[in-house]
Motif scaffolding. Structure first.
Motif, PDB file in Angstrom:
ATOM      1  N   UNK A 142       0.839  -1.208   0.000  1.00  0.00           N
ATOM      2  CA  UNK A 142       0.000   0.000   0.000  1.00  0.00           C
ATOM      3  C   UNK A 142       0.868   1.250   0.000  1.00  0.00           C
ATOM      4  N   UNK A 143       0.426   2.256  -0.744  1.00  0.00           N
ATOM      5  CA  UNK A 143       1.150   3.526  -0.644  1.00  0.00           C
ATOM      6  C   UNK A 143       0.892   4.110   0.736  1.00  0.00           C
ATOM      7  N   UNK A 144       1.833   4.867   1.235  1.00  0.00           N
ATOM      8  CA  UNK A 144       1.795   5.267   2.643  1.00  0.00           C
ATOM      9  C   UNK A 144       0.957   6.509   2.915  1.00  0.00           C
ATOM     10  N   UNK A 145       0.371   7.099   1.871  1.00  0.00           N
ATOM     11  CA  UNK A 145      -0.457   8.294   2.075  1.00  0.00           C
ATOM     12  C   UNK A 145      -1.950   7.982   2.052  1.00  0.00           C
ATOM     13  N   UNK A 146      -2.360   7.052   1.169  1.00  0.00           N
ATOM     14  CA  UNK A 146      -3.793   6.782   1.040  1.00  0.00           C
ATOM     15  C   UNK A 146      -4.149   5.309   1.191  1.00  0.00           C
ATOM     16  N   UNK A 147      -3.128   4.443   1.258  1.00  0.00           N
ATOM     17  CA  UNK A 147      -3.405   3.023   1.420  1.00  0.00           C
ATOM     18  C   UNK A 147      -3.794   2.319   0.133  1.00  0.00           C
ATOM     19  N   UNK A 148      -3.486   2.920  -1.005  1.00  0.00           N
ATOM     20  CA  UNK A 148      -3.812   2.286  -2.291  1.00  0.00           C
ATOM     21  C   UNK A 148      -2.760   1.246  -2.670  1.00  0.00           C
ATOM     22  N   UNK A 175      -5.589  -9.938  -2.440  1.00  0.00           N
ATOM     23  CA  UNK A 175      -5.420  -8.491  -2.643  1.00  0.00           C
ATOM     24  C   UNK A 175      -6.697  -7.823  -3.131  1.00  0.00           C
ATOM     25  N   UNK A 176      -7.541  -8.585  -3.837  1.00  0.00           N
ATOM     26  CA  UNK A 176      -8.644  -7.974  -4.580  1.00  0.00           C
ATOM     27  C   UNK A 176      -9.615  -7.201  -3.686  1.00  0.00           C
ATOM     28  N   UNK A 177      -9.764  -7.594  -2.416  1.00  0.00           N
ATOM     29  CA  UNK A 177     -10.692  -6.897  -1.519  1.00  0.00           C
ATOM     30  C   UNK A 177      -9.997  -6.050  -0.448  1.00  0.00           C
ATOM     31  N   UNK A 178      -8.709  -5.802  -0.636  1.00  0.00           N
ATOM     32  CA  UNK A 178      -8.021  -4.901   0.298  1.00  0.00           C
ATOM     33  C   UNK A 178      -8.630  -3.512   0.229  1.00  0.00           C
ATOM     34  N   UNK A 179      -8.618  -2.811   1.363  1.00  0.00           N
ATOM     35  CA  UNK A 179      -9.236  -1.485   1.452  1.00  0.00           C
ATOM     36  C   UNK A 179      -8.169  -0.403   1.569  1.00  0.00           C
ATOM     37  N   UNK A 180      -8.484   0.749   1.010  1.00  0.00           N
ATOM     38  CA  UNK A 180      -7.644   1.926   1.213  1.00  0.00           C
ATOM     39  C   UNK A 180      -7.912   2.466   2.613  1.00  0.00           C
ATOM     40  N   UNK A 181      -7.232   3.539   2.974  1.00  0.00           N
ATOM     41  CA  UNK A 181      -7.441   4.128   4.301  1.00  0.00           C
ATOM     42  C   UNK A 181      -8.849   4.701   4.463  1.00  0.00           C
ATOM     43  N   UNK A 182      -9.580   4.888   3.350  1.00  0.00           N
ATOM     44  CA  UNK A 182     -10.967   5.354   3.419  1.00  0.00           C
ATOM     45  C   UNK A 182     -11.953   4.193   3.301  1.00  0.00           C
ATOM     46  N   UNK A 213     -19.047  -7.424  -4.007  1.00  0.00           N
ATOM     47  CA  UNK A 213     -19.949  -6.296  -4.260  1.00  0.00           C
ATOM     48  C   UNK A 213     -20.717  -5.859  -3.023  1.00  0.00           C
ATOM     49  N   UNK A 214     -20.636  -6.660  -1.948  1.00  0.00           N
ATOM     50  CA  UNK A 214     -21.321  -6.312  -0.705  1.00  0.00           C
ATOM     51  C   UNK A 214     -20.424  -5.607   0.305  1.00  0.00           C
ATOM     52  N   UNK A 215     -19.178  -5.326  -0.093  1.00  0.00           N
ATOM     53  CA  UNK A 215     -18.253  -4.639   0.822  1.00  0.00           C
ATOM     54  C   UNK A 215     -18.670  -3.177   0.969  1.00  0.00           C
ATOM     55  N   UNK A 216     -18.627  -2.676   2.179  1.00  0.00           N
ATOM     56  CA  UNK A 216     -18.966  -1.271   2.441  1.00  0.00           C
ATOM     57  C   UNK A 216     -17.714  -0.505   2.845  1.00  0.00           C
ATOM     58  N   UNK A 217     -17.595   0.717   2.347  1.00  0.00           N
ATOM     59  CA  UNK A 217     -16.483   1.572   2.768  1.00  0.00           C
ATOM     60  C   UNK A 217     -16.823   2.240   4.092  1.00  0.00           C
ATOM     61  N   UNK A 218     -15.977   3.146   4.563  1.00  0.00           N
ATOM     62  CA  UNK A 218     -16.191   3.739   5.875  1.00  0.00           C
ATOM     63  C   UNK A 218     -17.300   4.788   5.880  1.00  0.00           C
TER      64      UNK A 218
END
Length: 247
Positions: A142-148, A175-182, A213-218
């Motif tokens: 992950x990049x250290x600023x946004x978690x991408x 990896x496919x369902x990893x989340x960013x910091x948001x 497709x059922x994953x929710x972000x923050x």
């Protein structure tokens, strides 16, 4: 210089001879420097290693020779080392490919010479990604600023070439369902893309490789919630809602 310990002496931007050889696409010089003990982990003023410089410039032959020489000499190196923006070399290569696609999209009516130049540039960036993956660059870094991850970055442009390449890596299911910091997955990010011709294909690619497709972000949003109101996204909406209901 190798004997006196000055082979990695930096100039005013913190660049060593190895940085400069990489920036100016001198693969033979790169090999010589590495064989004499030049350090591939030295950072310049922007935190870039010679690997970062190679992929940023799209110097694929230089990158390949660098990686081959490091392997042949048994040199320990960190292919996932980050620059001061928190990006690995793989991130930089993915972003470079994305940038070329954006440029090509803006210049749809460009001349034959301009188009050929852009295609060569895009292919060079793609080959850089392949070379890094062959040297076990982490798709999950992950990049250290946004978690991408690189997958999130490819999703930002619905970049089907890169999505196909990254999703076919052995560790892609993790990896496919990893989340960013948001809290956004790659599927969230593809869905948020505005009016992209390859959006539907990108969604299908992610779903086939296990995207949820059922994953929710923050913000408690499902991927289909992020689809633009306008444009031809109704088919994508139906696919995502149908998938989430059957999970």
């Amino acid at each position: 210089m190798a004997l006196s310990g000055t082979l990695d002496l930096p100039e005013h931007n913190g660049q060593t001879a190895l940085h400069i050889a990489a920036a100016t696409d001198q693969p033979l010089v790169v090999c010589d420097l590495l064989e004499y003990g030049a350090h591939v982990h030295r950072r310049d003023t922007w935190g870039r290693t010679p690997l970062h410089v190679c992929v940023e410039k799209g110097h694929v032959l230089c990158l390949q020779r660098m990686l081959q020489t490091l392997k042949a000499t048994g040199t320990d190196f960190d292919v996932d080392m980050v620059n001061y923006d928190g990006l690995t070399s793989l991130h930089v290569a993915v972003l470079a490919h994305n940038a070329t696609l954006r440029e090509a999209g803006r210049l749809k009516s460009c001349s034959g010479g301009e188009r050929e130049s852009l295609l060569k540039k895009a292919q060079a960036s793609l080959e850089c990604v392949k070379a890094l993956l062959q040297m076990s660059a982490s798709c999950g870094a992950m990049d250290q600023k946004s978690g991408r991850t690189g997958l999130h970055m490819a999703a930002e442009e619905a970049n089907t070439q890169l999505l196909s390449l990254l999703l076919n890596q052995p560790g892609s299911l993790a990896v496919v369902n990893l989340r960013t910091f948001s809290g956004n997955t790659a599927l969230h990010i593809v869905c948020a893309h505005q009016s992209c011709r390859s959006q539907l294909e990108a969604v299908h690619m992610l779903l086939r490789r296990g995207a949820d497709p059922g994953a929710r972000n923050y913000e408690n949003e499902l991927p289909y919630h992020l689809l633009p109101e306008r444009g031809s996204t109704e088919k994508i909406r139906q696919v995502l809602r149908g998938k989430s209901l059957h999970m």
